[in-house]
Design a protein around this motif. Sequence first.
Motif, PDB file in Angstrom:
ATOM      1  N   ASN A  64      28.604 -38.667  10.325  1.00  0.00           N
ATOM      2  CA  ASN A  64      27.656 -38.567   9.221  1.00  0.00           C
ATOM      3  C   ASN A  64      27.886 -37.265   8.465  1.00  0.00           C
ATOM      4  O   ASN A  64      27.435 -36.194   8.873  1.00  0.00           O
ATOM      5  CB  ASN A  64      26.216 -38.630   9.735  1.00  0.00           C
ATOM      6  CG  ASN A  64      25.210 -38.610   8.593  1.00  0.00           C
ATOM      7  OD1 ASN A  64      25.577 -38.647   7.425  1.00  0.00           O
ATOM      8  ND2 ASN A  64      23.933 -38.561   8.937  1.00  0.00           N
ATOM      9  N   PRO A  69      19.945 -37.472   7.312  1.00  0.00           N
ATOM     10  CA  PRO A  69      19.952 -38.593   8.262  1.00  0.00           C
ATOM     11  C   PRO A  69      20.360 -39.887   7.549  1.00  0.00           C
ATOM     12  O   PRO A  69      19.794 -40.231   6.519  1.00  0.00           O
ATOM     13  CB  PRO A  69      18.504 -38.644   8.756  1.00  0.00           C
ATOM     14  CG  PRO A  69      17.994 -37.254   8.579  1.00  0.00           C
ATOM     15  CD  PRO A  69      18.659 -36.728   7.342  1.00  0.00           C
ATOM     16  N   GLN A  71      20.498 -43.740   7.039  1.00  0.00           N
ATOM     17  CA  GLN A  71      19.804 -44.987   7.352  1.00  0.00           C
ATOM     18  C   GLN A  71      20.263 -46.107   6.424  1.00  0.00           C
ATOM     19  O   GLN A  71      19.600 -47.132   6.302  1.00  0.00           O
ATOM     20  CB  GLN A  71      18.289 -44.797   7.208  1.00  0.00           C
ATOM     21  CG  GLN A  71      17.724 -43.670   8.070  1.00  0.00           C
ATOM     22  CD  GLN A  71      16.220 -43.515   7.898  1.00  0.00           C
ATOM     23  OE1 GLN A  71      15.474 -44.491   7.879  1.00  0.00           O
ATOM     24  NE2 GLN A  71      15.771 -42.281   7.767  1.00  0.00           N
ATOM     25  N   PRO A 118      18.443 -43.996  12.752  1.00  0.00           N
ATOM     26  CA  PRO A 118      19.044 -43.023  11.837  1.00  0.00           C
ATOM     27  C   PRO A 118      20.129 -42.204  12.545  1.00  0.00           C
ATOM     28  O   PRO A 118      19.961 -41.795  13.692  1.00  0.00           O
ATOM     29  CB  PRO A 118      17.862 -42.139  11.428  1.00  0.00           C
ATOM     30  CG  PRO A 118      16.647 -42.955  11.715  1.00  0.00           C
ATOM     31  CD  PRO A 118      16.986 -43.806  12.887  1.00  0.00           C
ATOM     32  N   GLU A 120      21.943 -38.761  12.672  1.00  0.00           N
ATOM     33  CA  GLU A 120      21.656 -37.398  12.219  1.00  0.00           C
ATOM     34  C   GLU A 120      22.871 -36.769  11.540  1.00  0.00           C
ATOM     35  O   GLU A 120      24.016 -37.138  11.819  1.00  0.00           O
ATOM     36  CB  GLU A 120      21.206 -36.534  13.399  1.00  0.00           C
ATOM     37  CG  GLU A 120      19.900 -36.992  14.037  1.00  0.00           C
ATOM     38  CD  GLU A 120      18.745 -37.000  13.047  1.00  0.00           C
ATOM     39  OE1 GLU A 120      18.656 -36.040  12.243  1.00  0.00           O
ATOM     40  OE2 GLU A 120      17.953 -37.948  13.067  1.00  0.00           O
ATOM     41  N   ALA A 123      26.405 -36.011  13.211  1.00  0.00           N
ATOM     42  CA  ALA A 123      26.529 -36.792  14.445  1.00  0.00           C
ATOM     43  C   ALA A 123      27.622 -37.853  14.299  1.00  0.00           C
ATOM     44  O   ALA A 123      27.902 -38.339  13.201  1.00  0.00           O
ATOM     45  CB  ALA A 123      25.205 -37.451  14.789  1.00  0.00           C
TER      46      ALA A 123
END
Length: 330
Positions: A64, A69, A71, A118, A120, A123
Motif C-alpha cells: 500500500n 488506508p 479500502q 483496510p 494500512e 503494509a
Amino acid sequence: MLKSRSQKLLMVTLVFALMLTLIPTMPAFAEGETMTMKQLYYSVWPEYDKAPDVLVIYSGVFVNDTGAPFQGELRYKVPKNANINMVCETEKGMLCQKYVVDKDNPDYDVIVWKPSHPVEPGAEFPVMMEYYHQPFAAGSSPKAFTETFRPAFPVETLAVDIKAPTGASEIALTPEAQQTESDAEGFTSYYYQYTNLTNEDAFTFDVSYVRESNEPSVDPGTGQGAPQEDSSSQAGSTNTMVIVLLLVFVALLSVFLFIAINNNNKQNQNKGKGKKGNKGNQGKGGGKGASAKKSSGKTSAEEKRKLRKMLIDGKISEETYHQLLEEIDD
C-alpha cells in the motif's frame, strides 16, 4: 425587502465559499487508484490439469503506497470469458473473496474485488488468483496460443513462468525465454523477468508445441502426474491394508475387554471378602462397643462435675461453663 434579499445572497455566497475551502482537505481516492504489486509470479500452464485449457496463476504481494488506508477496488485483466477458479488474499491462509466480472472492454474482462479489511499505509498484502481459458481446440496440431499479460496496477518485479505440458515437442516461444529448466516429472519451464511495469503495459507471449495426447499432464484429483500403476493392483493393496487395520483393531479391542472383565471380577471378589469380615467383626466386637459407650458416658459425667465445681469455685465464668458443656455434649 431588497436588504433582506441581499443578506440571504451574502449568506449563501459565504457558505459556498466555505465548502470550497473544505473540499480539498477531504481524503478521497482518485478513480482507478490502486496499490502497487511489489512482486508478481505469473504462471501459464497449458493442459496442466484440464485439457485443452490453459491454467493461469497470479501469486504476488501488493504494497500500500497510496499514503492512506486502502479500502478501494483491486482489478485483474483476464481473457474474455475466462473461467475464474479463485480470487483470494493469503495473509492468513487461503481466504477467497467475492468478485464481479466487468465485460465492457471488447478485448478482455476485468475481475473486480475488494480486500476483506483496510490495508494500512506501507503494509504488504499477499494475494492469489487462478483462471482457465481455452485459446485452442482439442486435437489441433500444432497446439498454439497467444497469452497476453495486462497489469491493472503498477508492478515492481514480474516473473513469468510458462510450463510446457508433458509429452510436448517442437516447443516454440516468442519472445525467446531468458531461462529454461526441466524437471524429473517431465515438465519444461520457460522463465522471463521484467521490472517497473505500469498499468498501461502489456506483454504478449506466443506459444506453440506438438503433443499427441489430449489428456491433462496431471491427475485433476490429486495435482500429481497421471498414475502409471495398474488400478487393480492399487485396489488390491488398498483392500489388504484395510483388512490389516481391522485385524489390529479387533485384537486391541479383545485385550481391552479381557482386562476390563478381569478387573471387574477382582473387584467383586474383594467386595465379598469385605462383607464377611465386617460381619465377623460385628459379632465379636459387640461387647466392646457397648463397654466403650458406657465408659464414654462415665467420662462425660465426670467432666461435667469438674466444670460445675470450677464454676462454683469461680475459676471459670458462666458463659465459659456453658460453652464447654456444649462441647462435651457434642
